[in-house]
Write an enzyme that holds these catalytic residues in place. Structure first.
Site, PDB file in Angstrom:
ATOM      1  N   CYS A 169       0.838  -1.208   0.000  1.00 33.57           N
ATOM      2  CA  CYS A 169       0.000   0.000   0.000  1.00 33.57           C
ATOM      3  C   CYS A 169       0.871   1.255   0.000  1.00 33.57           C
ATOM      4  O   CYS A 169       1.360   1.683   1.049  1.00 33.57           O
ATOM      5  CB  CYS A 169      -0.915  -0.021   1.225  1.00 33.57           C
ATOM      6  SG  CYS A 169      -1.999   1.409   1.324  1.00 33.57           S
ATOM      7  N   CYS A 221      -0.452   4.146   2.029  1.00 30.90           N
ATOM      8  CA  CYS A 221      -0.255   4.020   3.487  1.00 30.90           C
ATOM      9  C   CYS A 221       1.194   4.310   3.868  1.00 30.90           C
ATOM     10  O   CYS A 221       1.460   4.958   4.873  1.00 30.90           O
ATOM     11  CB  CYS A 221      -0.569   2.614   3.978  1.00 30.90           C
ATOM     12  SG  CYS A 221      -1.996   1.860   3.243  1.00 30.90           S
ATOM     13  N   ASP A 222       2.135   3.765   3.100  1.00 33.10           N
ATOM     14  CA  ASP A 222       3.532   3.721   3.555  1.00 33.10           C
ATOM     15  C   ASP A 222       4.490   4.602   2.753  1.00 33.10           C
ATOM     16  O   ASP A 222       5.653   4.745   3.140  1.00 33.10           O
ATOM     17  CB  ASP A 222       4.046   2.270   3.496  1.00 33.10           C
ATOM     18  CG  ASP A 222       3.222   1.354   4.391  1.00 33.10           C
ATOM     19  OD1 ASP A 222       2.688   1.841   5.403  1.00 33.10           O
ATOM     20  OD2 ASP A 222       3.094   0.154   4.066  1.00 33.10           O
TER      21      ASP A 222
END
Ligand code: NAP
Length: 325
Positions: A140, A143-144
């Site tokens: 992701c 997300c990261d």
């Protein structure tokens, strides 16, 4: 069905999965007057919960956080009296007009079912992947990605997801490699062109990841060039794996018609090959897996389930059992 009981809880509609598809189905069904229960074994919200910014869901001029978006959907479903149960569905009987659903704690009888169990990222299944997940291996970018400012990262895959996320990662990383197993990307032309024009992106062609290495943290990828038959090392700080999605079809496989990749085949009304049984969201065979298409599926499935129940009402008694005419 091991413990079908006379004491089963009775509902008009059971929805399995509380991602955007299941939540939208819950809103439509409960608002339409169906006694509705939504099962979720994990967090309400599904995959979108881990998405930092949802930019393309209509109605929000500013970007909205994935978690906040599904929270709003859940509250909306609750306002119409949809029930949420944090239970894992363990067995299902779809034979006969009344469907039976068993969870880890109870048995339910329902007139109709909507499967909205979603999909998960496909794994590469190479050494080091599992051990280093969360330590440099990610599925992701939204997300990261921000953890990799001025770092070197790789994206594995050649589809729309891989190439779009590689472009997104150039907002943070100083260098983004795309590792693709063939000599041509699968992503749509316009997205490919954006990637080719981006000076931070370099495509490594005809290459697969052989293993992912590092002690506590990802340090390097061992790559295999399939054309040159050659192994090489690529030092990276992060690797983002985008090699497709796997449908969560365990509950339905062997009972419901699936496509060759395991996604559920439905009609335009979201009904599967079994009357009164519907599917919605990422689990379904379709071209675009986004929140906007998931909620559309969910609404359609709930609408169709309501119509189907109305048309078949005379066949159910108060116990949700078949009445023979
Ligand atoms: P996808 O289109 O199935 O692409 C998966 C990619 O991973 C392919 O390039 C494939 O290589 C590669 N791959 C698969 N298994 C692999 C393995 N074991 N090792 C190395 N590479 C592997 O998946 P996706 O990109 O997630 O897209 C899924 C669907 O969502 C598509 O229909 C896509 O168009 C859509 N989508 C749309 C948008 C958008 O509209 N903005 C954004 C993202 C996704 P090959 O090419 O050699 O098969």
């Amino acid at each position: 069905m091991s413990k079908e009981s006379k004491n089963a809880l009775k509902y008009d509609l059971v929805i399995i999965g509380a991602g955007p598809a299941g939540l939208a189905a819950g809103i439509y069904a409960a608002r339409g007057g169906l006694k509705t229960v939504i099962f979720e074994r994990g967090l309400v919200g599904g995959q979108i919960v881990t998405t930092a910014d949802v930019d393309n869901y209509p109605g929000f001029e500013e970007t909205i956080n994935g978690f906040d978006l599904v929270e709003k959907m859940k509250k909306q479903a609750e306002r119409f009296k949809a029930e949420f149960r944090n239970e894992e569905v363990t067995a299902i009987s779809l034979e006969g007009i009344c469907k039976i659903v068993e969870t880890d704690t109870a048995t339910y009888r329902t007139k109709a079912i909507i499967f909205a169990t979603g999909a998960n990222p496909r794994k590469l299944a190479v050494p080091g992947e599992e051990r280093l997940t969360g330590r440099g291996v990610s599925y992701c970018a939204t997300c990261d990605g921000a953890f990799y400012r001025e770092k070197v990262v790789a994206v594995v895959g050649g589809g729309d997801s891989a190439v779009e996320e590689a472009i997104f990662l150039t907002n943070f990383a100083k260098k983004v490699y795309i590792i693709h197993r063939r000599d041509q990307l699968r992503a749509v032309h316009a997205v490919q062109q954006r990637a080719f024009k981006n000076p931070k992106i370099e495509v490594i062609w005809d290459t697969v990841v052989h293993s992912i290495e590092g002690d506590e943290q990802l340090e390097k990828l061992v790559l295999f060039n399939r054309v040159k038959d050659k192994i090489s090392m690529l030092p990276v700080d992060g690797v983002f794996i985008y090699v497709g999605t796997i449908p969560n079809n365990q509950l339905v496989e062997s009972r419901i018609e699936l496509d060759s990749s395991g996604f559920v085949i439905t009609g335009g009304d979201m009904q599967t090959n079994i009357p009164g049984v519907y599917a919605a969201g990422d689990l379904v065979h379709k071209v675009l897996r986004q929140v906007v298409t998931a909620v559309s599926d969910g609404a359609t499935a709930a609408f169709s389930a309501e119509k189907w129940i109305q048309q078949n009402m005379e066949y159910f008694n108060e116990e949700n059992e078949l009445v023979l005419k």
